[in-house]
Design a protein around this motif. Sequence first.
Motif, mmCIF file in Angstrom:
data_model
loop_
_atom_site.group_PDB
_atom_site.id
_atom_site.type_symbol
_atom_site.label_atom_id
_atom_site.label_comp_id
_atom_site.label_asym_id
_atom_site.label_seq_id
_atom_site.Cartn_x
_atom_site.Cartn_y
_atom_site.Cartn_z
ATOM 1 N N VAL A 7 27.373 36.434 44.539
ATOM 2 C CA VAL A 7 27.218 36.878 43.150
ATOM 3 C C VAL A 7 28.226 37.974 42.816
ATOM 4 C CG1 VAL A 7 25.659 37.954 41.492
ATOM 5 C CG2 VAL A 7 24.787 36.239 43.097
ATOM 6 N N ALA A 8 28.389 38.947 43.697
ATOM 7 C CA ALA A 8 29.303 40.057 43.432
ATOM 8 C C ALA A 8 30.748 39.583 43.323
ATOM 9 C CB ALA A 8 29.183 41.118 44.528
ATOM 10 N N VAL A 9 31.139 38.663 44.183
ATOM 11 C CA VAL A 9 32.509 38.135 44.119
ATOM 12 C C VAL A 9 32.724 37.363 42.815
ATOM 13 C CG1 VAL A 9 34.011 36.348 45.089
ATOM 14 C CG2 VAL A 9 33.031 38.097 46.570
ATOM 15 N N LEU A 10 31.762 36.524 42.450
ATOM 16 C CA LEU A 10 31.898 35.767 41.207
ATOM 17 C C LEU A 10 31.967 36.696 39.999
ATOM 18 C CD1 LEU A 10 29.447 32.770 41.826
ATOM 19 C CD2 LEU A 10 31.950 32.717 41.808
ATOM 20 N N LEU A 11 31.133 37.718 39.978
ATOM 21 C CA LEU A 11 31.158 38.670 38.870
ATOM 22 C C LEU A 11 32.462 39.448 38.834
ATOM 23 C CD1 LEU A 11 27.522 40.123 38.959
ATOM 24 C CD2 LEU A 11 28.517 38.657 37.205
ATOM 25 N N THR A 12 32.920 39.887 39.998
ATOM 26 C CA THR A 12 34.156 40.671 40.051
ATOM 27 C C THR A 12 35.352 39.845 39.600
ATOM 28 O OG1 THR A 12 33.306 42.047 41.852
ATOM 29 C CG2 THR A 12 35.696 41.977 41.564
ATOM 30 N N VAL A 13 35.468 38.648 40.134
ATOM 31 C CA VAL A 13 36.583 37.780 39.752
ATOM 32 C C VAL A 13 36.486 37.405 38.274
ATOM 33 C CG1 VAL A 13 37.656 35.528 40.137
ATOM 34 C CG2 VAL A 13 36.924 36.899 42.086
ATOM 35 N N GLY A 14 35.263 37.140 37.803
ATOM 36 C CA GLY A 14 35.074 36.823 36.392
ATOM 37 C C GLY A 14 35.463 37.974 35.485
ATOM 38 N N LEU A 15 35.065 39.195 35.863
ATOM 39 C CA LEU A 15 35.390 40.372 35.050
ATOM 40 C C LEU A 15 36.885 40.666 35.060
ATOM 41 C CD1 LEU A 15 32.449 42.805 35.900
ATOM 42 C CD2 LEU A 15 33.022 41.871 33.650
ATOM 43 N N THR A 16 37.505 40.589 36.230
ATOM 44 C CA THR A 16 38.944 40.864 36.276
ATOM 45 C C THR A 16 39.723 39.827 35.461
ATOM 46 O OG1 THR A 16 39.116 39.684 38.395
ATOM 47 C CG2 THR A 16 38.895 42.090 38.479
ATOM 48 N N SER A 17 39.264 38.582 35.513
ATOM 49 C CA SER A 17 39.931 37.538 34.717
ATOM 50 C C SER A 17 39.707 37.765 33.222
ATOM 51 C CB SER A 17 39.408 36.159 35.116
ATOM 52 O OG SER A 17 39.694 35.871 36.470
ATOM 53 N N GLY A 18 38.483 38.128 32.863
ATOM 54 C CA GLY A 18 38.172 38.351 31.455
ATOM 55 C C GLY A 18 38.825 39.585 30.867
ATOM 56 N N LEU A 19 39.035 40.600 31.707
ATOM 57 C CA LEU A 19 39.631 41.842 31.210
ATOM 58 C C LEU A 19 41.145 41.743 31.021
ATOM 59 C CD1 LEU A 19 37.645 44.482 33.306
ATOM 60 C CD2 LEU A 19 37.583 44.176 30.826
ATOM 61 N N LYS A 20 41.776 40.799 31.689
ATOM 62 C CA LYS A 20 43.233 40.669 31.580
ATOM 63 C C LYS A 20 43.703 40.485 30.137
ATOM 64 C CE LYS A 20 44.804 39.193 36.166
ATOM 65 N NZ LYS A 20 43.626 39.432 37.011
ATOM 66 N N PRO A 21 43.173 39.503 29.390
ATOM 67 C CA PRO A 21 43.626 39.363 27.995
ATOM 68 C C PRO A 21 43.164 40.511 27.101
ATOM 69 C CG PRO A 21 41.859 37.803 28.481
ATOM 70 C CD PRO A 21 42.263 38.405 29.782
ATOM 71 N N VAL A 22 42.090 41.175 27.489
ATOM 72 C CA VAL A 22 41.613 42.311 26.683
ATOM 73 C C VAL A 22 42.580 43.489 26.801
ATOM 74 C CG1 VAL A 22 39.761 44.005 26.400
ATOM 75 C CG2 VAL A 22 39.199 41.611 26.878
ATOM 76 N N THR A 23 42.996 43.802 28.016
ATOM 77 C CA THR A 23 43.934 44.913 28.206
ATOM 78 C C THR A 23 45.347 44.523 27.797
ATOM 79 O OG1 THR A 23 44.232 44.269 30.526
ATOM 80 C CG2 THR A 23 42.604 45.969 30.062
ATOM 81 N N GLY A 24 45.696 43.276 27.990
ATOM 82 C CA GLY A 24 47.000 42.813 27.530
ATOM 83 C C GLY A 24 48.178 43.456 28.234
ATOM 84 N N ARG A 25 48.042 43.746 29.496
ATOM 85 C CA ARG A 25 49.156 44.311 30.255
ATOM 86 C C ARG A 25 49.902 43.188 30.974
ATOM 87 N NH1 ARG A 25 49.537 48.654 35.275
ATOM 88 N NH2 ARG A 25 51.478 49.565 34.526
ATOM 89 N N TYR A 26 51.222 43.183 30.825
ATOM 90 C CA TYR A 26 52.019 42.103 31.394
ATOM 91 C C TYR A 26 52.948 42.609 32.496
ATOM 92 C CZ TYR A 26 50.578 38.988 27.633
ATOM 93 O OH TYR A 26 49.822 38.202 26.785
ATOM 94 N N ILE A 27 53.231 41.721 33.455
ATOM 95 C CA ILE A 27 54.232 41.968 34.475
ATOM 96 C C ILE A 27 55.249 40.839 34.396
ATOM 97 C CG2 ILE A 27 52.988 40.761 36.326
ATOM 98 C CD1 ILE A 27 54.014 42.978 38.238
#
Length: 208
Positions: free
Chosen positions: A96-116
């Motif tokens: 559960v923790a891994v799924l939540l963590t990966v889900g949150l990091t994926s979901g936060l990427k477009p929100v923060t909008g930081r590019y490399i």
Amino acid sequence: MNPALPPALRPAAFVLAVAGGLGALVLGLVYAGTSGPTGPDATLVDALAWSGDPWWTIATVIDFVGEPVGAIVTMAVFLGLCWYSRRPRTAVTGVVAVLLTVGLTSGLKPVTGRYIHGEFLAYPSGHTGFAAALTFTAALGVLGGVRRGPASVLLVVAVVVAGAAMGWAEVTMGAHYPTDTLGGLGVALAVVPVTALLIDKGATRRTQ
């Protein structure tokens, strides 16, 4: 039944959770909408991105743990060890923790909008979050029988080392800025203790 969040480790775990959550939030706000190494990243990228072998090979191996196939293999080993040691709560918490963590990091990427490299969303690092979340969960399961002081220190060391190793690999491979990896670590730190506590409470209610 062994708890997912041993009482002796709750203070240290929740200190990590608060620090990680606040750290990830602050970094996300500071670096939102950016697309280059600014501030500490400008210095840390040069210091951490070690070129040539054996460093590239080592970084590739570490990075593989967070790739889909590597993550599945790693999770299978983790679940097998949980089954062997009869720690079902730790197993459920890890998944559960891994799924939540990966889900949150994926979901936060477009929100923060930081590019490399001008095209890849970078903040926060999902690879780092995965490694830290699984290590955090496993450490809680392993250290439950150790005295509070040493166990708390070992818990912090284990999580920091796992996050630092994956973070270094991601920076060396050019996949993330250093602060992206700190953000991924912060998300994992915030997710694991809460998940473990809820798993324990749910299991306790079912046995009453």
